[in-house]
Design a protein around this motif. Sequence first.
Motif, short mmCIF file in Angstrom:
data_model
loop_
_atom_site.label_atom_id
_atom_site.label_comp_id
_atom_site.label_asym_id
_atom_site.label_seq_id
_atom_site.Cartn_x
_atom_site.Cartn_y
_atom_site.Cartn_z
N ALA A 115 52.22 43.76 25.36
CA ALA A 115 51.79 43.18 26.63
C ALA A 115 51.66 44.24 27.70
O ALA A 115 50.68 44.26 28.47
CB ALA A 115 52.79 42.10 27.06
N VAL A 116 52.62 45.15 27.77
CA VAL A 116 52.57 46.21 28.78
C VAL A 116 51.39 47.14 28.52
O VAL A 116 50.67 47.53 29.44
CB VAL A 116 53.89 47.00 28.77
N ARG A 117 51.17 47.50 27.26
CA ARG A 117 50.05 48.39 26.94
C ARG A 117 48.72 47.76 27.36
O ARG A 117 47.88 48.41 27.98
CB ARG A 117 50.03 48.70 25.45
N GLU A 118 48.56 46.48 27.06
CA GLU A 118 47.32 45.80 27.44
C GLU A 118 47.17 45.74 28.96
O GLU A 118 46.08 45.99 29.51
CB GLU A 118 47.30 44.38 26.86
N TYR A 119 48.25 45.40 29.63
CA TYR A 119 48.22 45.23 31.09
C TYR A 119 47.80 46.53 31.77
O TYR A 119 46.88 46.55 32.60
CB TYR A 119 49.60 44.80 31.56
N LEU A 120 48.48 47.63 31.43
CA LEU A 120 48.14 48.90 32.08
C LEU A 120 46.77 49.41 31.66
O LEU A 120 46.10 50.08 32.45
CB LEU A 120 49.22 49.95 31.77
N THR A 121 46.33 49.08 30.45
CA THR A 121 44.98 49.47 30.04
C THR A 121 43.94 48.82 30.93
O THR A 121 42.97 49.47 31.37
CB THR A 121 44.75 49.08 28.57
N VAL A 132 35.78 47.18 31.40
CA VAL A 132 36.95 46.87 30.57
C VAL A 132 36.54 45.82 29.55
O VAL A 132 36.07 44.74 29.91
CB VAL A 132 38.12 46.37 31.42
N GLU A 133 36.71 46.16 28.28
CA GLU A 133 36.44 45.21 27.20
C GLU A 133 37.64 45.27 26.25
O GLU A 133 37.70 46.12 25.37
CB GLU A 133 35.15 45.54 26.48
N LEU A 134 38.57 44.38 26.49
CA LEU A 134 39.81 44.39 25.72
C LEU A 134 40.01 43.04 25.05
O LEU A 134 40.12 42.01 25.72
CB LEU A 134 41.00 44.69 26.64
N GLU A 135 40.05 43.06 23.74
CA GLU A 135 40.36 41.84 22.98
C GLU A 135 41.87 41.80 22.76
O GLU A 135 42.37 42.01 21.66
CB GLU A 135 39.60 41.85 21.64
N GLY A 136 42.59 41.56 23.85
CA GLY A 136 44.03 41.66 23.79
C GLY A 136 44.69 40.38 23.33
O GLY A 136 44.12 39.29 23.40
N GLU A 137 45.93 40.53 22.89
CA GLU A 137 46.72 39.37 22.49
C GLU A 137 47.23 38.61 23.70
O GLU A 137 47.33 37.38 23.68
CB GLU A 137 47.90 39.86 21.64
N TYR A 138 47.54 39.34 24.78
CA TYR A 138 48.10 38.72 25.98
C TYR A 138 47.15 38.76 27.17
O TYR A 138 47.15 37.84 27.99
CB TYR A 138 49.40 39.43 26.37
N TYR A 139 46.37 39.82 27.29
CA TYR A 139 45.50 39.98 28.44
C TYR A 139 44.08 40.36 28.02
O TYR A 139 43.57 41.43 28.33
CB TYR A 139 46.07 41.05 29.40
N PRO A 140 43.42 39.46 27.28
CA PRO A 140 42.02 39.73 26.95
C PRO A 140 41.21 39.79 28.24
O PRO A 140 41.42 39.00 29.17
CB PRO A 140 41.63 38.53 26.09
N CYS A 141 40.32 40.74 28.30
CA CYS A 141 39.59 40.93 29.56
C CYS A 141 38.25 41.60 29.27
O CYS A 141 38.19 42.61 28.58
CB CYS A 141 40.42 41.80 30.51
N ARG A 142 37.20 41.01 29.80
CA ARG A 142 35.86 41.60 29.75
C ARG A 142 35.29 41.56 31.16
O ARG A 142 34.84 40.50 31.62
CB ARG A 142 34.95 40.82 28.79
N VAL A 143 35.36 42.67 31.85
CA VAL A 143 34.93 42.68 33.24
C VAL A 143 34.57 44.11 33.65
O VAL A 143 35.11 45.08 33.13
CB VAL A 143 36.06 42.13 34.17
N HIS A 144 33.61 44.19 34.54
CA HIS A 144 33.25 45.47 35.15
C HIS A 144 33.09 45.24 36.64
O HIS A 144 32.09 44.71 37.09
CB HIS A 144 31.96 46.02 34.55
N MET A 145 34.11 45.65 37.41
CA MET A 145 34.05 45.47 38.85
C MET A 145 33.19 46.53 39.53
O MET A 145 32.67 46.31 40.62
CB MET A 145 35.47 45.51 39.44
N GLY A 146 33.09 47.70 38.90
CA GLY A 146 32.28 48.76 39.50
C GLY A 146 32.88 49.34 40.77
O GLY A 146 32.15 49.89 41.60
N TRP A 147 34.19 49.26 40.92
CA TRP A 147 34.83 49.80 42.12
C TRP A 147 34.74 51.33 42.14
O TRP A 147 35.02 51.98 41.12
CB TRP A 147 36.31 49.44 42.15
N PRO A 148 34.40 51.92 43.27
CA PRO A 148 34.56 53.38 43.38
C PRO A 148 36.04 53.73 43.28
O PRO A 148 36.88 53.08 43.92
CB PRO A 148 34.02 53.70 44.78
N PRO A 149 36.41 54.71 42.48
CA PRO A 149 37.82 55.07 42.38
C PRO A 149 38.41 55.49 43.72
O PRO A 149 37.74 56.13 44.54
CB PRO A 149 37.81 56.24 41.39
N VAL A 150 39.64 55.09 43.95
CA VAL A 150 40.38 55.46 45.16
C VAL A 150 41.39 56.54 44.76
O VAL A 150 42.20 56.31 43.85
CB VAL A 150 41.10 54.25 45.77
#
Length: 320
Positions: A115-121, A132-150
């Motif tokens: 869970a921690v590995r998925e979350y921080l990824t 982000v394209e993660l087929e995770g067990e706890y935090y599956p996520c497919r999203v691209h916010m396109g934020w400029p890095p801070v």
Amino acid sequence: MPTFSVLVPFMPARPEQVLPLAALVRHSAAHRLWQGQSLLVEPHQAFTHVAASGFRVPCGTGVTLMPFRHPLEAALQARSVAIATGQPTVAGFGPGATVLQRSMLGAPYASPLTAVREYLTVVRGLLEGRPVELEGEYYPCRVHMGWPPVPGIELGLGVLRPAMARLAGEIADVAITWLTPPGYLREVIVPALRAGAERAGRSAPRVAAMVPVALAAPGRDPVDLVLAGNSGHLAMPHYQDMLRRSGVEVDPEDPAVTAKGVLESRAFVFGGPDELRDAVAEYADAGVDEIVLNVTGVCQRYGLPVAQAELETILAEVAA
């Protein structure tokens, strides 16, 4: 010599209550203002209030608990604090106790490490502006916010035991410890961090240790101060396991026994400036890069003005 930082030693009921501590960080040897998980005023909101009030200081969450928010929301909050303060920010996370996971998620994580590995990824990918394209067990996520890095955002991970330390070595920028004796840090946690980093082919994360402290004074009972500031932690199985691993006698039926062991191990540092300097040297030798002064016990027993004065004395006489 490690840097010194300050932990907000209570749960603020209003964000302006944090301002004196932010001023202390601005005008003392303290490097950063830290806040643990708060259930009265959300920590990121408090930091933003502090920045809007004119105290733009480095901040850190040590730690916020993963079951309370999705990693996209976690990334957004960390990014927002970094923008508001214009200062380096540590976004620290932890899975929380099993009972919390069950209460918030319906069941505890079968594998907290996964869970921690998925979350921080997810959080890191979003903060770096990547899809982000993660087929995770706890935090599956497919999203691209396109934020400029801070710039200046570090990802932290709460670490108590060697398996989480190895994972932090692989994926975190900061390993955040709480109530961990310096001997245990030297012999167990820091080697595990280095092993994880070596496995991942990267540099080991720096270590920020939340160290409960109190100055000796007439009428003060160090065991009482340990319990005043840490009784909740000492009742949790994962903290008890960590302390047993470090050689502390843990007695769930008599917390005073555990508190005495915590004092003997220097997981809680009590004494005059000389004793505190000796303890700082021990933590530095163990590999700690940042000591976060935690005067929660003093705050609970004597109030915030006394606790803040204690921080001022320690920063002037020990950290200078």
